[in-house]
Design an enzyme around this catalytic site. Structure first.
Site, PDB file in Angstrom:
ATOM      1  N   ASN A   1       0.850  -1.191   0.000  1.00  0.00           N
ATOM      2  CA  ASN A   1       0.000   0.000   0.000  1.00  0.00           C
ATOM      3  C   ASN A   1       0.889   1.244   0.000  1.00  0.00           C
ATOM      4  OD1 ASN A   1       0.567   0.771   2.853  1.00  0.00           O
ATOM      5  ND2 ASN A   1      -0.336  -1.249   3.203  1.00  0.00           N
TER       6      ASN A   1
ATOM      7  N   ASP B   1      -4.573  -6.636   5.090  1.00  0.00           N
ATOM      8  CA  ASP B   1      -5.637  -7.461   5.683  1.00  0.00           C
ATOM      9  C   ASP B   1      -5.675  -8.836   5.015  1.00  0.00           C
ATOM     10  OD1 ASP B   1      -6.631  -5.564   7.513  1.00  0.00           O
ATOM     11  OD2 ASP B   1      -7.548  -4.468   5.841  1.00  0.00           O
TER      12      ASP B   1
ATOM     13  N   LYS C   1       9.231 -16.986 -10.569  1.00  0.00           N
ATOM     14  CA  LYS C   1       8.408 -15.927 -11.157  1.00  0.00           C
ATOM     15  C   LYS C   1       7.243 -16.545 -11.934  1.00  0.00           C
ATOM     16  CE  LYS C   1       8.657 -12.074 -14.308  1.00  0.00           C
ATOM     17  NZ  LYS C   1       9.081 -11.876 -15.660  1.00  0.00           N
TER      18      LYS C   1
ATOM     19  N   PHE D   1      -4.558   2.877  14.991  1.00  0.00           N
ATOM     20  CA  PHE D   1      -4.950   3.885  14.015  1.00  0.00           C
ATOM     21  C   PHE D   1      -6.202   3.395  13.300  1.00  0.00           C
ATOM     22  CE2 PHE D   1      -2.147   7.521  12.916  1.00  0.00           C
ATOM     23  CZ  PHE D   1      -1.291   7.421  13.988  1.00  0.00           C
TER      24      PHE D   1
ATOM     25  N   LYS E   1     -13.502   0.181  16.010  1.00  0.00           N
ATOM     26  CA  LYS E   1     -12.165  -0.444  16.106  1.00  0.00           C
ATOM     27  C   LYS E   1     -11.659  -0.397  17.543  1.00  0.00           C
ATOM     28  CE  LYS E   1     -10.706  -0.164  11.385  1.00  0.00           C
ATOM     29  NZ  LYS E   1     -10.371   0.647  10.266  1.00  0.00           N
TER      30      LYS E   1
ATOM     31  N   LYS F   1     -11.037  -4.020  19.086  1.00  0.00           N
ATOM     32  CA  LYS F   1      -9.632  -4.400  19.229  1.00  0.00           C
ATOM     33  C   LYS F   1      -9.107  -4.082  20.636  1.00  0.00           C
ATOM     34  CE  LYS F   1      -8.949  -3.842  14.254  1.00  0.00           C
ATOM     35  NZ  LYS F   1      -7.967  -3.734  13.182  1.00  0.00           N
TER      36      LYS F   1
HETATM   37  O1  PMT Z   1       2.875   6.032   6.599  1.00  0.00           O
HETATM   38  P1  PMT Z   1       2.303   7.336   6.109  1.00  0.00           P
HETATM   39  O2  PMT Z   1       2.505   7.528   4.618  1.00  0.00           O
HETATM   40  O3  PMT Z   1       2.773   8.517   6.913  1.00  0.00           O
HETATM   41  O4  PMT Z   1       0.709   7.276   6.274  1.00  0.00           O
HETATM   42  C1  PMT Z   1       0.146   7.226   7.558  1.00  0.00           C
HETATM   43  C2  PMT Z   1      -1.028   6.228   7.620  1.00  0.00           C
HETATM   44  C3  PMT Z   1      -2.167   6.699   6.734  1.00  0.00           C
HETATM   45  C4  PMT Z   1      -0.569   4.824   7.176  1.00  0.00           C
HETATM   46  C5  PMT Z   1      -1.467   6.194   9.132  1.00  0.00           C
HETATM   47  O5  PMT Z   1      -1.887   7.479   9.511  1.00  0.00           O
HETATM   48  C6  PMT Z   1      -2.592   5.186   9.359  1.00  0.00           C
HETATM   49  O6  PMT Z   1      -3.770   5.482   9.208  1.00  0.00           O
HETATM   50  N1  PMT Z   1      -2.221   3.939   9.719  1.00  0.00           N
HETATM   51  C7  PMT Z   1      -3.148   2.813   9.863  1.00  0.00           C
HETATM   52  C8  PMT Z   1      -3.484   2.231   8.514  1.00  0.00           C
HETATM   53  C9  PMT Z   1      -4.407   1.043   8.612  1.00  0.00           C
HETATM   54  O7  PMT Z   1      -4.011  -0.035   8.325  1.00  0.00           O
HETATM   55  O8  PMT Z   1      -5.592   1.321   9.133  1.00  0.00           O
HETATM   56  P2  PMT Z   1      -6.794   0.233   9.308  1.00  0.00           P
HETATM   57  O9  PMT Z   1      -7.981   1.091   9.650  1.00  0.00           O
HETATM   58  O10 PMT Z   1      -6.866  -0.655   8.131  1.00  0.00           O
HETATM   59  O11 PMT Z   1      -6.319  -0.623  10.547  1.00  0.00           O
HETATM   60  C10 PMT Z   1      -6.688  -0.288  11.876  1.00  0.00           C
HETATM   61  C11 PMT Z   1      -5.569  -0.614  12.850  1.00  0.00           C
HETATM   62  O12 PMT Z   1      -5.358  -2.035  12.881  1.00  0.00           O
HETATM   63  C12 PMT Z   1      -4.218   0.012  12.527  1.00  0.00           C
HETATM   64  O13 PMT Z   1      -3.624   0.425  13.740  1.00  0.00           O
HETATM   65  C13 PMT Z   1      -3.443  -1.147  11.902  1.00  0.00           C
HETATM   66  O14 PMT Z   1      -2.026  -1.018  12.160  1.00  0.00           O
HETATM   67  C14 PMT Z   1      -4.011  -2.339  12.621  1.00  0.00           C
HETATM   68  N2  PMT Z   1      -3.959  -3.605  11.863  1.00  0.00           N
HETATM   69  C15 PMT Z   1      -4.642  -3.751  10.693  1.00  0.00           C
HETATM   70  C16 PMT Z   1      -4.618  -4.983  10.034  1.00  0.00           C
HETATM   71  C17 PMT Z   1      -3.869  -6.039  10.585  1.00  0.00           C
HETATM   72  N3  PMT Z   1      -3.783  -7.220   9.976  1.00  0.00           N
HETATM   73  N4  PMT Z   1      -3.206  -5.862  11.733  1.00  0.00           N
HETATM   74  C18 PMT Z   1      -3.234  -4.670  12.380  1.00  0.00           C
HETATM   75  O15 PMT Z   1      -2.620  -4.517  13.440  1.00  0.00           O
END
Ligand code: PMT
Length: 406
Positions: A209, A278, A288, A322, A336, A340
């Protein structure tokens, strides 16, 4: 409080330049080593000899007056400063530093400086409210500058309005508050994740991403500046990681899960700013993949949700997640937080200009179990990181106090 701190005090050419002398004196009395840079206009309002006497150092005005041939003065001043304070800051100097101009000693030093900056503007109210000045102040705020706002009162031009330089005592308080931050997380261990994960399909292709790691890096930097011992678990990034932290590189969500969970028991705060995949390809090919047919269907499977795993396992750690959303930000952030088992969720609407992936700024809302705690305007990621860690340190302190039954 300021013993051992090296401060560059920039004084620019407004009538409030005379207050620069009181400010210099108070900073020196508080223990700071103060080097003064004056603009030529400032020197018309107050004698450089006054500042030299108060600071016990020569005053810098002319970029080309190099007194010590072993250094380049503006680079040396910028490198040595723990903080640069500009008080009073005129509209002209604010405009120059916001736009990267460097035509005098102060603006040249500012361009070379990497340390934090505290700006105390002073000017006529119409100048202060002029869209150009407002934009320049916003630009500086986006880059992480701190401000001591002007007060309202009798201005030298005759108006009774906003624009007076804040009192030197208040500027000193702001300086002390800035340095006091250095102890906020002393003795604490903080784990931060940053960047995007890579989910391999074959040796040369992967799913990922747009995360640059800038947000997570800014949080790690802020935690370190507050005295914490920081471990930074970083996936794929496109920025320079901060110095002074333990950096652990990972690639996939699975590797991040292992790196985070194996350290979780030993830390006080976890901030999960990483954009974790995810889903990952069910099959990872050793060789490849060859083109075969007109279309290709990838089968994906869920990765483990690291944040949720930590939420189930936590024993007193402060867990900050986040939420990257594009709609119903509050609803999904609170969902969330509960699902979580987080203590805080930092939500960003990643479809908004100036927010989310890749850029240097973000616009975030912080949620706790009680709902919205704070809604921040567009700020530099560095400033957002600082605010998140300030709130985290507050919450950790009250959690500890509750644990002691206070
Ligand atoms: O890195 P930058 O370019 O500065 O951009 C910052 C950002 C946009 C990446 C950051 O501000 C941000 O939003 N990070 C979280 C991105 C994300 O994956 O969000 P989510 O809403 O999909 O996930 C929610 C939370 O679960 C996040 O804390 C994520 O780290 C966590 N997660 C998600 C999936 C997974 N398999 N395991 C996780 O721990």
């Amino acid at each position: 409080m300021l013993k051992g701190k090296s401060i560059v005090l920039g004084i620019t050419g407004g009538i409030a330049a005379y207050k620069g002398a009181a400010l210099c004196s108070k900073l020196v009395q508080a223990g700071a080593d103060v080097k003064v840079i004056m603009t030529e206009s400032a020197a018309k309002f107050i004698a450089p000899l006054t500042l030299q006497t108060l600071s016990r150092h020569p005053v810098y005005i002319d970029t080309f007056e190099e007194r010590d041939p072993s250094v380049v003065a503006h680079i040396n001043l910028a490198d040595q400063a723990d903080l640069i304070v500009i008080a009073p800051a005129t509209a002209n100097t604010i405009g120059k530093i916001a736009n990267g101009l460097a035509d005098d000693m102060l603006s040249t030093t500012m361009l070379a400086a990497t340390c934090p900056v505290l700006i105390a503007p002073a000017m006529n109210v119409h100048m202060y409210e002029h869209p150009a000045v407002v934009r320049n102040l916003e630009l500086l705020a986006e880059r992480g500058a701190m401000f001591v706002e002007p007060g309202t009162g009798q201005l030298a031009c005759g108006y009774v309005a906003k624009g007076r330089l804040a009192e030197p005592e208040d500027i000193v308080l702001a300086v002390e508050a800035f340095f006091a931050q250095g102890d906020l997380l002393a003795g604490k261990k903080v784990l931060v994740t940053a960047g995007g994960t890579i989910e391999r399909l074959d040796p040369v292709r992967y799913l990922t991403n747009d995360s640059s790691g800038k947000m997570g890096f800014a949080i790690a930097e802020a935690a370190r500046a507050m005295g914490a011992q920081v471990t930074l678990i970083a996936g794929r990034t496109a920025a320079q990681p901060p110095a002074g932290v333990e950096l652990v590189r990972v690639e996939s969500a699975e590797q991040m899960l292992e790196a985070v969970t194996s350290r979780f028991d030993a830390v006080d705060i976890v901030v999960k700013a990483a954009a974790v995949a995810d889903y990952r390809p069910v099959k990872q090919h050793d060789k490849k993949l060859k083109k075969n047919g007109e279309s290709l269907t990838l089968e994906l499977e869920r990765t483990t949700d690291i944040l949720q795993t930590l939420g189930q396992r936590k024993k007193g750690q402060l867990l900050i997640g986040f939420a990257a959303e594009t709609e119903q930000v509050e609803h999904y952030a609170m969902d969330k937080l509960k699902r979580k088992n987080c203590d805080l969720v930092v939500a960003n609407d990643v479809s908004a200009e100036g927010a989310g992936f890749n850029g240097d700024t973000n616009i975030v809302q912080l949620f706790g179990p009680e709902g919205l705690i704070e809604s921040l305007p567009m700020l530099s990621k560095r400033e957002v990181g600082r605010r998140i860690m300030e709130i985290a340190s507050d919450r950790l302190k009250s959690a500890c106090a509750r644990g002691r039954g206070e």
